[in-house]
Write a protein that holds these residues in place. Structure first.
Motif, mmCIF file in Angstrom:
data_model
loop_
_atom_site.group_PDB
_atom_site.id
_atom_site.type_symbol
_atom_site.label_atom_id
_atom_site.label_comp_id
_atom_site.label_asym_id
_atom_site.label_seq_id
_atom_site.Cartn_x
_atom_site.Cartn_y
_atom_site.Cartn_z
ATOM 1 N N ALA A 32 0.706 -1.280 0.016
ATOM 2 C CA ALA A 32 0.042 0.054 0.144
ATOM 3 C C ALA A 32 1.004 1.319 -0.203
ATOM 4 O O ALA A 32 0.732 2.145 -0.836
ATOM 5 N N THR A 33 1.835 1.192 0.728
ATOM 6 C CA THR A 33 2.871 2.321 0.940
ATOM 7 C C THR A 33 3.547 2.714 -0.646
ATOM 8 O O THR A 33 3.771 3.514 -1.045
ATOM 9 N N ASP A 34 3.975 1.523 -1.075
ATOM 10 C CA ASP A 34 4.491 1.653 -2.682
ATOM 11 C C ASP A 34 3.823 2.263 -3.464
ATOM 12 O O ASP A 34 3.889 3.037 -4.271
ATOM 13 N N SER A 35 2.173 1.751 -3.165
ATOM 14 C CA SER A 35 1.285 2.045 -4.181
ATOM 15 C C SER A 35 1.312 3.657 -4.110
ATOM 16 O O SER A 35 1.082 4.524 -4.989
ATOM 17 N N PHE A 36 1.262 4.134 -2.820
ATOM 18 C CA PHE A 36 1.018 5.802 -2.695
ATOM 19 C C PHE A 36 2.382 6.369 -3.277
ATOM 20 O O PHE A 36 2.029 7.446 -3.747
ATOM 21 N N ASN A 37 3.415 5.831 -3.096
ATOM 22 C CA ASN A 37 4.684 6.485 -3.593
ATOM 23 C C ASN A 37 4.974 6.290 -4.989
ATOM 24 O O ASN A 37 5.337 7.620 -5.532
ATOM 25 N N HIS A 38 4.489 5.267 -5.908
ATOM 26 C CA HIS A 38 4.737 5.105 -7.022
ATOM 27 C C HIS A 38 3.529 4.826 -7.945
ATOM 28 O O HIS A 38 3.659 4.892 -9.253
ATOM 29 N N GLY A 39 2.314 4.858 -7.532
ATOM 30 C CA GLY A 39 1.234 4.545 -8.358
ATOM 31 C C GLY A 39 1.239 3.103 -8.655
ATOM 32 O O GLY A 39 2.204 2.146 -8.587
ATOM 33 N N ILE A 40 0.023 2.594 -9.232
ATOM 34 C CA ILE A 40 0.015 1.315 -9.975
ATOM 35 C C ILE A 40 -0.735 1.695 -11.248
ATOM 36 O O ILE A 40 -1.898 1.521 -11.482
ATOM 37 N N PRO A 41 0.171 1.888 -12.350
ATOM 38 C CA PRO A 41 -0.565 2.264 -13.674
ATOM 39 C C PRO A 41 -1.426 1.486 -14.192
ATOM 40 O O PRO A 41 -2.728 1.824 -14.675
ATOM 41 N N ASP A 42 -1.392 0.115 -13.943
ATOM 42 C CA ASP A 42 -2.359 -0.833 -14.660
ATOM 43 C C ASP A 42 -3.623 -1.178 -13.926
ATOM 44 O O ASP A 42 -4.515 -1.500 -14.433
ATOM 45 N N ARG A 43 -3.737 -0.330 -12.892
ATOM 46 C CA ARG A 43 -4.798 -0.381 -11.898
ATOM 47 C C ARG A 43 -5.179 1.056 -11.842
ATOM 48 O O ARG A 43 -6.179 1.209 -11.005
ATOM 49 N N GLN A 44 -4.941 1.974 -12.660
ATOM 50 C CA GLN A 44 -5.345 3.297 -12.617
ATOM 51 C C GLN A 44 -5.149 3.986 -11.495
ATOM 52 O O GLN A 44 -5.954 4.964 -11.128
ATOM 53 N N VAL A 45 -4.098 3.618 -10.596
ATOM 54 C CA VAL A 45 -3.925 4.280 -9.083
ATOM 55 C C VAL A 45 -2.665 5.126 -9.470
ATOM 56 O O VAL A 45 -1.766 4.760 -9.847
ATOM 57 N N ALA A 46 -3.009 6.396 -9.311
ATOM 58 C CA ALA A 46 -1.950 7.561 -9.495
ATOM 59 C C ALA A 46 -1.125 7.658 -8.387
ATOM 60 O O ALA A 46 -1.529 7.348 -7.196
ATOM 61 N N PRO A 47 0.042 7.696 -8.455
ATOM 62 C CA PRO A 47 1.062 8.383 -7.344
ATOM 63 C C PRO A 47 0.385 9.454 -6.399
ATOM 64 O O PRO A 47 -0.172 10.319 -7.081
ATOM 65 N N LEU A 48 0.473 9.522 -5.024
ATOM 66 C CA LEU A 48 0.117 10.583 -4.323
ATOM 67 C C LEU A 48 1.206 11.608 -4.409
ATOM 68 O O LEU A 48 2.372 11.351 -4.037
ATOM 69 N N ARG A 49 0.743 12.951 -4.706
ATOM 70 C CA ARG A 49 1.786 14.021 -4.644
ATOM 71 C C ARG A 49 0.973 15.238 -3.949
ATOM 72 O O ARG A 49 0.271 15.786 -4.550
ATOM 73 N N VAL A 50 1.342 15.352 -2.874
ATOM 74 C CA VAL A 50 0.515 16.329 -1.983
ATOM 75 C C VAL A 50 1.435 17.126 -1.131
ATOM 76 O O VAL A 50 2.563 16.856 -0.761
ATOM 77 N N ARG A 51 1.372 18.368 -0.562
ATOM 78 C CA ARG A 51 2.238 18.995 0.013
ATOM 79 C C ARG A 51 2.870 18.833 1.494
ATOM 80 O O ARG A 51 3.845 18.925 1.671
ATOM 81 N N ASP A 52 2.074 17.590 1.896
ATOM 82 C CA ASP A 52 2.799 16.897 3.076
ATOM 83 C C ASP A 52 3.810 16.184 2.896
ATOM 84 O O ASP A 52 4.719 15.784 3.603
ATOM 85 N N MET A 53 4.178 15.726 1.459
ATOM 86 C CA MET A 53 5.113 15.137 1.000
ATOM 87 C C MET A 53 6.431 15.994 0.749
ATOM 88 O O MET A 53 7.519 15.823 0.511
ATOM 89 N N GLU A 54 6.145 17.322 0.619
ATOM 90 C CA GLU A 54 7.150 18.266 0.066
ATOM 91 C C GLU A 54 8.123 18.439 1.147
ATOM 92 O O GLU A 54 7.906 18.688 2.285
ATOM 93 N N THR A 55 9.252 18.469 0.867
ATOM 94 C CA THR A 55 10.542 18.580 1.776
ATOM 95 C C THR A 55 11.543 19.341 1.059
ATOM 96 O O THR A 55 11.689 19.251 -0.250
ATOM 97 N N LEU A 56 12.265 20.219 1.507
ATOM 98 C CA LEU A 56 13.468 21.038 1.272
ATOM 99 C C LEU A 56 14.626 20.411 1.429
ATOM 100 O O LEU A 56 14.791 20.049 2.833
ATOM 101 N N ALA A 57 15.664 20.118 0.810
ATOM 102 C CA ALA A 57 16.993 19.814 0.985
ATOM 103 C C ALA A 57 17.963 20.493 0.557
ATOM 104 O O ALA A 57 17.813 21.151 -0.569
ATOM 105 N N SER A 58 18.990 20.876 1.180
ATOM 106 C CA SER A 58 20.256 21.734 0.693
ATOM 107 C C SER A 58 21.239 20.551 0.557
ATOM 108 O O SER A 58 21.932 19.740 0.980
ATOM 109 N N ILE A 59 21.432 20.492 -0.979
ATOM 110 C CA ILE A 59 22.412 19.578 -1.626
ATOM 111 C C ILE A 59 23.708 19.965 -1.895
ATOM 112 O O ILE A 59 23.843 21.141 -2.366
ATOM 113 N N THR A 60 24.851 19.350 -1.497
ATOM 114 C CA THR A 60 26.245 19.798 -1.446
ATOM 115 C C THR A 60 26.708 19.541 -2.992
ATOM 116 O O THR A 60 26.650 18.133 -3.236
#
Length: 209
Positions: A32-60
């Motif tokens: 179920a967690t994998d489905s939220f992160n990546h979706g299931i195209p053949d089941r018409q399940v889209a990946p979840l993309r909401v602001r709760d997932m938005e993160t700021l990273a400072s990359i060296t």
């Protein structure tokens, strides 16, 4: 709801208690967690993309090369933190290979991503501030909850039931659970998109006759 009570709810809602299904419930929750992160195209399940997932990273960055965060799923914005911070535009590898073949250094204008590595062009050692969608943390006996289970346990329940239904070959349960999961994720994604656009605001125009 936490990890243990979610497992109980999955069995209760499926009306199953056989040993084979019970043993697989942790896998259904992982799927179920994998489905939220990546979706299931053949089941018409889209990946979840909401602001709760938005993160700021400072990359060296070293010579224009940096490592993406371990929980990276998808970028939203990137900015080079040079003396004058500069927004970066995404470019394909084929474009950057042709446009920046000389490997010259300078103020970055574009970036590309290959695997778990981010590149900026022209090359630079300035950090990159990356706003990205972070993977939803997996549930386990040592990590008994996450933000999505707390916010919307119903979605976790039905996504787990969807995978249980595939395991036991219960087409009716699969159809019901898939419909709920698909509609809920689509609704969350749409709500997130609308709330983002709402921040822009509106400007009224006045026409003179």
């Amino acid at each position: 709801m936490d990890y243990t009570s979610l497992q109980t709810a999955v069995l209760n809602w499926s009306a199953r208690s056989d040993a084979a299904t019970t043993a697989e419930v942790p896998n259904f929750i992982t799927f179920a967690t994998d489905s939220f992160n990546h979706g299931i195209p053949d089941r018409q399940v889209a990946p979840l993309r909401v602001r709760d997932m938005e993160t700021l990273a400072s990359i060296t960055m070293t010579d224009g090369v940096g490592s993406l965060p371990a929980d990276y799923l998808q970028y939203k914005t990137a900015r080079s933190m040079a003396s004058i911070p500069n927004p970066l535009a995404y470019a394909t590898d084929s474009y950057t290979n042709a446009a920046y073949a000389d490997g010259a250094a300078g103020l970055p204008q574009t970036f590309s991503i290959t695997g778990s590595t981010i590149y900026v062009f022209p090359t630079s050692g300035d950090d990159v501030d990356l706003v990205y969608y972070a993977a939803i943390p997996a549930l386990s006996v040592s990590n008994t909850t996450n933000w999505l289970l707390t916010k919307l346990p119903m979605l976790y329940l039905h996504a787990s039931l969807m995978h249980l239904a595939m395991f036991v070959k219960d087409d009716a349960l699969l159809a019901r659970s898939q419909a709920i999961v698909t509609a809920t994720i689509d609704g969350l994604n749409l709500t997130n998109e609308l709330s983002t656009y709402a921040k822009v605001g509106t400007r009224m125009s006045f026409l003179t006759p």
